[in-house]
Write a protein that holds these residues in place. Structure first.
Motif, PDB file in Angstrom:
ATOM      1  N   PRO A  42       8.532  31.930  18.197  1.00  0.00           N
ATOM      2  CA  PRO A  42       8.543  33.317  17.732  1.00  0.00           C
ATOM      3  C   PRO A  42       7.201  34.000  17.950  1.00  0.00           C
ATOM      4  O   PRO A  42       6.142  33.416  17.743  1.00  0.00           O
ATOM      5  CB  PRO A  42       8.841  33.180  16.235  1.00  0.00           C
ATOM      6  CG  PRO A  42       9.486  31.847  16.084  1.00  0.00           C
ATOM      7  CD  PRO A  42       8.858  30.987  17.122  1.00  0.00           C
ATOM      8  N   GLU A  43       7.258  35.247  18.403  1.00  0.00           N
ATOM      9  CA  GLU A  43       6.029  36.008  18.578  1.00  0.00           C
ATOM     10  C   GLU A  43       5.512  36.523  17.242  1.00  0.00           C
ATOM     11  O   GLU A  43       4.312  36.655  17.050  1.00  0.00           O
ATOM     12  CB  GLU A  43       6.282  37.182  19.530  1.00  0.00           C
ATOM     13  CG  GLU A  43       5.038  38.002  19.820  1.00  0.00           C
ATOM     14  CD  GLU A  43       5.327  39.159  20.752  1.00  0.00           C
ATOM     15  OE1 GLU A  43       4.395  39.929  21.054  1.00  0.00           O
ATOM     16  OE2 GLU A  43       6.503  39.297  21.167  1.00  0.00           O
ATOM     17  N   HIS A  44       6.454  36.821  16.341  1.00  0.00           N
ATOM     18  CA  HIS A  44       6.089  37.318  15.018  1.00  0.00           C
ATOM     19  C   HIS A  44       6.546  36.326  13.953  1.00  0.00           C
ATOM     20  O   HIS A  44       7.679  35.850  13.973  1.00  0.00           O
ATOM     21  CB  HIS A  44       6.745  38.676  14.737  1.00  0.00           C
ATOM     22  CG  HIS A  44       6.377  39.738  15.728  1.00  0.00           C
ATOM     23  ND1 HIS A  44       7.183  40.061  16.803  1.00  0.00           N
ATOM     24  CD2 HIS A  44       5.292  40.534  15.813  1.00  0.00           C
ATOM     25  CE1 HIS A  44       6.611  41.018  17.508  1.00  0.00           C
ATOM     26  NE2 HIS A  44       5.464  41.324  16.929  1.00  0.00           N
ATOM     27  N   ALA A 167       2.097  31.623  16.454  1.00  0.00           N
ATOM     28  CA  ALA A 167       2.614  32.930  16.836  1.00  0.00           C
ATOM     29  C   ALA A 167       1.469  33.886  17.141  1.00  0.00           C
ATOM     30  O   ALA A 167       0.350  33.724  16.654  1.00  0.00           O
ATOM     31  CB  ALA A 167       3.477  33.503  15.718  1.00  0.00           C
ATOM     32  N   THR A 168       1.764  34.901  17.921  1.00  0.00           N
ATOM     33  CA  THR A 168       0.763  35.914  18.239  1.00  0.00           C
ATOM     34  C   THR A 168       0.458  36.780  17.027  1.00  0.00           C
ATOM     35  O   THR A 168      -0.692  37.141  16.783  1.00  0.00           O
ATOM     36  CB  THR A 168       1.263  36.807  19.390  1.00  0.00           C
ATOM     37  OG1 THR A 168       1.589  35.990  20.506  1.00  0.00           O
ATOM     38  CG2 THR A 168       0.197  37.827  19.779  1.00  0.00           C
ATOM     39  N   HIS A 169       1.500  37.121  16.275  1.00  0.00           N
ATOM     40  CA  HIS A 169       1.349  37.998  15.111  1.00  0.00           C
ATOM     41  C   HIS A 169       1.798  37.260  13.851  1.00  0.00           C
ATOM     42  O   HIS A 169       2.976  36.969  13.689  1.00  0.00           O
ATOM     43  CB  HIS A 169       2.170  39.276  15.279  1.00  0.00           C
ATOM     44  CG  HIS A 169       1.804  40.067  16.491  1.00  0.00           C
ATOM     45  ND1 HIS A 169       0.607  40.735  16.617  1.00  0.00           N
ATOM     46  CD2 HIS A 169       2.482  40.296  17.645  1.00  0.00           C
ATOM     47  CE1 HIS A 169       0.562  41.352  17.780  1.00  0.00           C
ATOM     48  NE2 HIS A 169       1.687  41.098  18.431  1.00  0.00           N
ATOM     49  N   ASN A 170       0.849  36.957  12.985  1.00  0.00           N
ATOM     50  CA  ASN A 170       1.134  36.341  11.688  1.00  0.00           C
ATOM     51  C   ASN A 170       0.747  37.336  10.601  1.00  0.00           C
ATOM     52  O   ASN A 170      -0.349  37.890  10.637  1.00  0.00           O
ATOM     53  CB  ASN A 170       0.322  35.065  11.514  1.00  0.00           C
ATOM     54  CG  ASN A 170       0.623  34.044  12.583  1.00  0.00           C
ATOM     55  OD1 ASN A 170       1.632  33.373  12.544  1.00  0.00           O
ATOM     56  ND2 ASN A 170      -0.267  33.926  13.567  1.00  0.00           N
ATOM     57  N   ARG A 171       1.627  37.535   9.656  1.00  0.00           N
ATOM     58  CA  ARG A 171       1.334  38.535   8.642  1.00  0.00           C
ATOM     59  C   ARG A 171       1.868  38.113   7.288  1.00  0.00           C
ATOM     60  O   ARG A 171       2.912  37.493   7.179  1.00  0.00           O
ATOM     61  CB  ARG A 171       1.940  39.887   9.037  1.00  0.00           C
ATOM     62  CG  ARG A 171       1.726  40.967   7.996  1.00  0.00           C
ATOM     63  CD  ARG A 171       2.020  42.338   8.536  1.00  0.00           C
ATOM     64  NE  ARG A 171       1.062  42.706   9.563  1.00  0.00           N
ATOM     65  CZ  ARG A 171       1.082  43.870  10.217  1.00  0.00           C
ATOM     66  NH1 ARG A 171       2.030  44.734   9.956  1.00  0.00           N
ATOM     67  NH2 ARG A 171       0.169  44.135  11.105  1.00  0.00           N
ATOM     68  N   VAL A 172       1.109  38.502   6.249  1.00  0.00           N
ATOM     69  CA  VAL A 172       1.539  38.317   4.865  1.00  0.00           C
ATOM     70  C   VAL A 172       1.669  39.702   4.232  1.00  0.00           C
ATOM     71  O   VAL A 172       0.715  40.468   4.233  1.00  0.00           O
ATOM     72  CB  VAL A 172       0.527  37.474   4.070  1.00  0.00           C
ATOM     73  CG1 VAL A 172       0.960  37.349   2.621  1.00  0.00           C
ATOM     74  CG2 VAL A 172       0.366  36.100   4.690  1.00  0.00           C
ATOM     75  N   ILE A 173       2.839  40.008   3.713  1.00  0.00           N
ATOM     76  CA  ILE A 173       3.062  41.281   3.014  1.00  0.00           C
ATOM     77  C   ILE A 173       3.242  40.976   1.533  1.00  0.00           C
ATOM     78  O   ILE A 173       4.115  40.215   1.167  1.00  0.00           O
ATOM     79  CB  ILE A 173       4.312  42.016   3.516  1.00  0.00           C
ATOM     80  CG1 ILE A 173       4.204  42.332   4.983  1.00  0.00           C
ATOM     81  CG2 ILE A 173       4.500  43.310   2.739  1.00  0.00           C
ATOM     82  CD1 ILE A 173       5.414  43.049   5.535  1.00  0.00           C
ATOM     83  N   VAL A 174       2.427  41.587   0.702  1.00  0.00           N
ATOM     84  CA  VAL A 174       2.515  41.372  -0.740  1.00  0.00           C
ATOM     85  C   VAL A 174       3.078  42.609  -1.420  1.00  0.00           C
ATOM     86  O   VAL A 174       2.595  43.701  -1.195  1.00  0.00           O
ATOM     87  CB  VAL A 174       1.134  41.065  -1.336  1.00  0.00           C
ATOM     88  CG1 VAL A 174       1.225  40.776  -2.816  1.00  0.00           C
ATOM     89  CG2 VAL A 174       0.488  39.912  -0.609  1.00  0.00           C
ATOM     90  N   ILE A 175       4.087  42.426  -2.246  1.00  0.00           N
ATOM     91  CA  ILE A 175       4.626  43.527  -3.060  1.00  0.00           C
ATOM     92  C   ILE A 175       4.375  43.171  -4.519  1.00  0.00           C
ATOM     93  O   ILE A 175       4.861  42.156  -4.988  1.00  0.00           O
ATOM     94  CB  ILE A 175       6.131  43.729  -2.851  1.00  0.00           C
ATOM     95  CG1 ILE A 175       6.460  43.907  -1.376  1.00  0.00           C
ATOM     96  CG2 ILE A 175       6.615  44.934  -3.639  1.00  0.00           C
ATOM     97  CD1 ILE A 175       7.942  43.956  -1.100  1.00  0.00           C
ATOM     98  N   THR A 176       3.651  44.003  -5.241  1.00  0.00           N
ATOM     99  CA  THR A 176       3.301  43.649  -6.616  1.00  0.00           C
ATOM    100  C   THR A 176       3.591  44.759  -7.603  1.00  0.00           C
ATOM    101  O   THR A 176       3.424  45.926  -7.301  1.00  0.00           O
ATOM    102  CB  THR A 176       1.815  43.265  -6.737  1.00  0.00           C
ATOM    103  OG1 THR A 176       1.542  42.843  -8.073  1.00  0.00           O
ATOM    104  CG2 THR A 176       0.929  44.416  -6.360  1.00  0.00           C
ATOM    105  N   ALA A 177       4.001  44.371  -8.783  1.00  0.00           N
ATOM    106  CA  ALA A 177       4.197  45.304  -9.889  1.00  0.00           C
ATOM    107  C   ALA A 177       3.003  45.279 -10.825  1.00  0.00           C
ATOM    108  O   ALA A 177       3.007  45.937 -11.851  1.00  0.00           O
ATOM    109  CB  ALA A 177       5.473  44.941 -10.658  1.00  0.00           C
TER     110      ALA A 177
END
Length: 490
Positions: A42-44, A167-177
């Motif tokens: 996977p690229e992402h 992968a070329t693009h690794n990302r962490v998305i955090v959603i917080t309350a």
């Protein structure tokens, strides 16, 4: 004219297009950490990190509710914020996962629990895999909010999840309350931990943060977390629609294209104010050791940032003494910063943030049409007029009024009898978008330190208008107008 604080428009950092940022003061907020990566194809590669801790009316779980049986998704338990709906987060994650490309690798991690249960206070719910959208959507909707926000544990575990990614693009998305970690405020330790994991793995990844209905204090803490992980400024989402839109923007493959670099948001150390000799008010709230400054604002040389609890901060002279001077049922708490050398240089916040309508009338009566409407039926109807001593400054924001008043020297007192030549000013801000919320700050400084008052007043304007949609050009203009008015006296 004295130098003014540096105000500038910020552009997006390399990475995803953030879209519209909606920052709203609320009792709760949600955070999801998103990492994209790939091991051998996977690229992402993306990790959704979901804040699955309980939300109370104060935005943090109480020990009592943390110990109770966990509520089902979308429901609340005793002591929780009845206006907060955890399903806003799970529905947004589910919809985003279902719309992600099949050849992108996705995983889902939650955080929330107790501080003495590391690493058990964060769990990988769905392992990393391609064609994983439906699995993550189904799993997200089964999450139940429980425990305290253990954000830092979740972040470190999410980085470790991606440690083998190629992968070329690794990302962490955090959603917080929450935007905070209930167990620690040590952002430097988080920064060291993330750096160590990245160095050991050789991994290249980026972080994105979304705050859902965060309080101002939570936004400040989340901004420090973003700085510690070398991430762009967090996106603040007020509604479920805003949250879904931000997640969609972050997961589009095109969003990984490089954009013009953003000027980093600066942070400043915070000195806590202490109770004065006659202070009889409530115990002081916690004051962070550092705070992210408003967008584009830089503390001038010779100034420092002071905190007096409950999200209150003042810009004042460096190496000064900050005290809570007095408390009264009518006027609230007086907070003052006095120069250590005894000169008449300082900044004060007088009264509470919600003063009587007469304060707004004295400052903005006849200028703000909203006041006339709000005074109907009261004894102020037809009598809400300004005393004419304030210089109004347009804010560029509907329902928000601002003005600066210079206090004249006491008549008959020779300049030589004064402790030091000085100028005194008041800054008044009235928010009439809902009811009437007024803020008043005072500053006194020598002729050679008018820049202190310019910095203090500009800081308060920017902080009170965070999330109100005031564009960068308007902020620049307001700062220059404050400087122009104050410099007339020097």
């Amino acid at each position: 004219m004295p130098p003014i604080p540096r105000l500038r428009r910020r552009r997006l950092q390399i990475g995803a297009v953030l879209g519209a940022v909606v920052a709203v003061t609320a009792t709760a907020a949600a955070l999801t950490l998103f990492v994209v990566g790939a091991r051998s194809g996977p690229e992402h590669r993306t990790v959704f990190l979901v804040d699955a801790s309980e939300v109370t009316s104060r935005g943090t779980p109480s020990p009592e509710t943390a110990a109770q049986e966990t509520p089902s998704p979308g429901t609340t338990s005793q002591g929780t914020d009845d206006d907060y709906d955890f399903s806003d987060i799970t529905d947004a994650v589910a919809a985003t996962a279902l719309n992600t490309a099949d050849d992108d690798a996705l995983s889902l991690r939650r955080y929330g629990g107790t501080c003495d249960d590391t690493p058990g206070n964060t769990t990988q719910v769905v392992d990393d895999a391609t064609q994983n959208g439906r699995t993550i959507a189904d799993a997200a909707r089964t999450l139940k909010p429980t425990g305290q926000p253990t954000l830092h544990s979740g972040i470190l575990a999410a980085v470790d999840d991606l440690s083998q990614s190629d992968a070329t693009h690794n990302r962490v998305i955090v959603i917080t309350a929450h935007g905070t970690d209930a167990c620690t405020e040590d952002h430097k330790s988080l920064e060291r931990g993330v750096t160590r994991l990245l160095d050991e793995s050789g991994l290249s990844l980026d972080f994105r943060y979304i705050g859902h209905r965060l309080t101002r204090e939570d936004r400040d803490s989340l901004a420090l977390t973003a700085v510690a992980t070398d991430a762009p400024e967090p996106v603040q989402a007020d509604t479920a629609e805003d949250l879904a839109a931000a997640l969609k923007e972050f997961t589009l493959p095109d969003s990984y294209e490089a954009l013009p670099a953003e000027i980093p948001r600066q942070t400043a150390s915070v000195t806590a104010c202490s109770p004065g000799e006659i202070y009889q008010g409530p115990s002081l709230g916690p004051v962070p050791s550092a705070l992210a400054l408003p967008e584009g604002f830089t503390l001038p040389k010779g100034t420092a940032l002071y905190g007096y609890g409950d999200g209150g901060f003042l810009v004042g002279p460096a190496d000064a003494r900050c005290t809570m001077e007095a408390a009264g049922a009518a006027s609230g708490t007086m907070v003052g910063i006095s120069a250590a050398d005894g000169s008449r240089t300082g900044v004060w916040f007088g009264g509470s943030a919600h003063l009587h309508p007469d304060s707004a009338c004295i400052d903005f009566g006849g200028t703000a049409p909203e006041l006339e409407e709000k005074m109907k039926g009261s004894h102020w109807e037809g009598h809400c007029k300004s005393d004419g001593t304030i210089r109004n400054i347009p804010t560029g924001t509907r329902g928000l009024y601002m003005g600066v008043r210079r206090w004249e020297r006491e008549a008959g007192v020779p300049e030589t009898d004064r402790p030091a030549p000085s100028e005194s000013f008041d800054l008044s801000i009235a928010d009439l978008s809902d009811w009437i919320s007024t803020h008043r700050f005072s500053c006194e400084a020598g002729k050679d330190r008018i820049d202190l008052c310019v910095a203090a007043f500009t800081y308060h304007f920017l902080r009170l208008t965070e999330g109100r949609g005031t564009p960068g050009e308007e902020s620049d203009r307001v700062g220059k107008e404050i400087a122009a008015i104050l410099s007339e006296a020097s």
